[in-house]
Design a protein around this motif. Sequence first.
Motif, PDB file in Angstrom:
ATOM      1  N   CYS A 149       8.704  21.473  42.122  1.00  0.00           N
ATOM      2  CA  CYS A 149       8.922  20.138  41.571  1.00  0.00           C
ATOM      3  C   CYS A 149       9.440  20.185  40.134  1.00  0.00           C
ATOM      4  N   LEU A 150      10.461  19.405  39.879  1.00  0.00           N
ATOM      5  CA  LEU A 150      11.008  19.302  38.527  1.00  0.00           C
ATOM      6  C   LEU A 150      11.064  17.836  38.134  1.00  0.00           C
ATOM      7  N   GLY A 151      10.532  17.554  36.961  1.00  0.00           N
ATOM      8  CA  GLY A 151      10.636  16.185  36.453  1.00  0.00           C
ATOM      9  C   GLY A 151      11.137  16.245  35.023  1.00  0.00           C
TER      10      GLY A 151
ATOM     11  N   GLU B 198       9.475   8.428  29.645  1.00  0.00           N
ATOM     12  CA  GLU B 198       9.799   7.883  30.975  1.00  0.00           C
ATOM     13  C   GLU B 198      10.373   9.003  31.842  1.00  0.00           C
ATOM     14  N   VAL B 199       9.969   9.065  33.106  1.00  0.00           N
ATOM     15  CA  VAL B 199      10.552  10.068  33.989  1.00  0.00           C
ATOM     16  C   VAL B 199      11.948   9.591  34.379  1.00  0.00           C
ATOM     17  N   VAL B 200      12.955  10.350  34.017  1.00  0.00           N
ATOM     18  CA  VAL B 200      14.331   9.898  34.273  1.00  0.00           C
ATOM     19  C   VAL B 200      14.995  10.668  35.408  1.00  0.00           C
ATOM     20  N   LEU B 201      14.411  11.797  35.761  1.00  0.00           N
ATOM     21  CA  LEU B 201      15.009  12.625  36.807  1.00  0.00           C
ATOM     22  C   LEU B 201      13.893  13.357  37.544  1.00  0.00           C
ATOM     23  N   GLY B 202      14.010  13.434  38.863  1.00  0.00           N
ATOM     24  CA  GLY B 202      13.016  14.174  39.632  1.00  0.00           C
ATOM     25  C   GLY B 202      13.675  14.909  40.783  1.00  0.00           C
TER      26      GLY B 202
ATOM     27  N   ALA C 234       5.278  13.828  38.309  1.00  0.00           N
ATOM     28  CA  ALA C 234       6.482  13.266  37.678  1.00  0.00           C
ATOM     29  C   ALA C 234       7.658  13.144  38.657  1.00  0.00           C
ATOM     30  N   ALA C 235       7.985  14.217  39.341  1.00  0.00           N
ATOM     31  CA  ALA C 235       9.152  14.181  40.235  1.00  0.00           C
ATOM     32  C   ALA C 235       8.944  13.158  41.355  1.00  0.00           C
ATOM     33  N   GLY C 236       7.783  13.226  42.000  1.00  0.00           N
ATOM     34  CA  GLY C 236       7.499  12.317  43.106  1.00  0.00           C
ATOM     35  C   GLY C 236       7.496  10.865  42.664  1.00  0.00           C
ATOM     36  N   PHE C 237       7.008  10.643  41.449  1.00  0.00           N
ATOM     37  CA  PHE C 237       6.925   9.278  40.902  1.00  0.00           C
ATOM     38  C   PHE C 237       8.310   8.632  40.835  1.00  0.00           C
TER      39      PHE C 237
ATOM     40  N   ARG D 244       1.085   1.021  36.289  1.00  0.00           N
ATOM     41  CA  ARG D 244       2.111   2.023  36.580  1.00  0.00           C
ATOM     42  C   ARG D 244       1.772   3.329  35.858  1.00  0.00           C
ATOM     43  N   LEU D 245       2.010   4.461  36.525  1.00  0.00           N
ATOM     44  CA  LEU D 245       1.674   5.741  35.898  1.00  0.00           C
ATOM     45  C   LEU D 245       2.439   5.879  34.588  1.00  0.00           C
ATOM     46  N   ASP D 246       1.735   6.386  33.563  1.00  0.00           N
ATOM     47  CA  ASP D 246       2.298   6.489  32.221  1.00  0.00           C
ATOM     48  C   ASP D 246       2.402   7.971  31.845  1.00  0.00           C
ATOM     49  N   PHE D 247       3.632   8.441  31.738  1.00  0.00           N
ATOM     50  CA  PHE D 247       3.874   9.864  31.466  1.00  0.00           C
ATOM     51  C   PHE D 247       4.111  10.134  29.979  1.00  0.00           C
TER      52      PHE D 247
END
Length: 223
Positions: free
Chosen positions: A7-9, A15-19, A154-157, A174-177
């Motif tokens: 998994c890559l996030g 904010e998660v911008v790529l997964g 992160a990636a799954g989100f 909402r999940l907060d990264f």
Amino acid sequence: MRQYAVCLGMLQDGEVVLGVLGCPNLPQGPVSDEDGRSGAAARAVGQSHVGCLFSALRNHGAYVAPLWDEREEAAVRIHVSDLSDASAARFMESVDSRHSSHDTSAAMARELGVVLPPLRMDSQVKYGLLSRGCGSIFMRFPPPSYREKIWDHAAGFVIVEEAGGRVTDAGGTRLDFSRGRYLQLDRGIIAAPPVLHEQLLRAAAKVAPPAAAAAATAAPVGL
Ligand SMILES: Nc1ncnc2c1ncn2[C@@H]1O[C@H](COP(=O)(O)O)[C@@H](OP(=O)(O)O)[C@H]1O
Ligand SMILES: [Mg+2]
């Protein structure tokens, strides 16, 4: 070996911008309970229909492609299930009940009128499955002492959100990264298409209330 994911996030300003989720043992078509059990890797050897690569770029949708096929056109856009009737839903959870309480998710499922048994899968493949509409609910209720790490979600989100789903804690936040290596969660994680997600939050408030509220309810009267 059972299911696993690489998994890559990517985070930008919290904010998660790529997964990206690489799932080597995951069938590209329908998934059964057997795929979550031991031996999934051995059964996958040489099978051209096994191995999925999920990806999402924020605001650009979620996609899946065969893991071993590098052609860009092999990726297809994916969406969460459009099911609104919880009684027909299949929910997913961890294989290992030390990672997520099976009792709590079973109580939630009963409250929602879910009749199908849970689909148990290891790892973030659950987010991948949810994002392609295979299984319509993901629940995770870790022990209160466990702290969820951002890299486990992160990636799954971003993939689930870009597929049209919601991923929140059990209180609906909402999940907060953006707060370091750990997620700060109210009880656990609930992910589903919006209509089912609403129903799940109501069920969580009823059958899995926040610890403080539960303790207050349980306190002996008159003390
Ligand atoms: N009680 C626990 N002990 C150890 N790891 C736990 C845990 N609860 C959750 N995890 C995390 O949950 C992940 C697996 O989730 P699942 O149960 O959905 O397969 C593990 O990732 P790794 O397997 O990458 O270490 C680990 O980081
Ligand atoms: Mg890990």
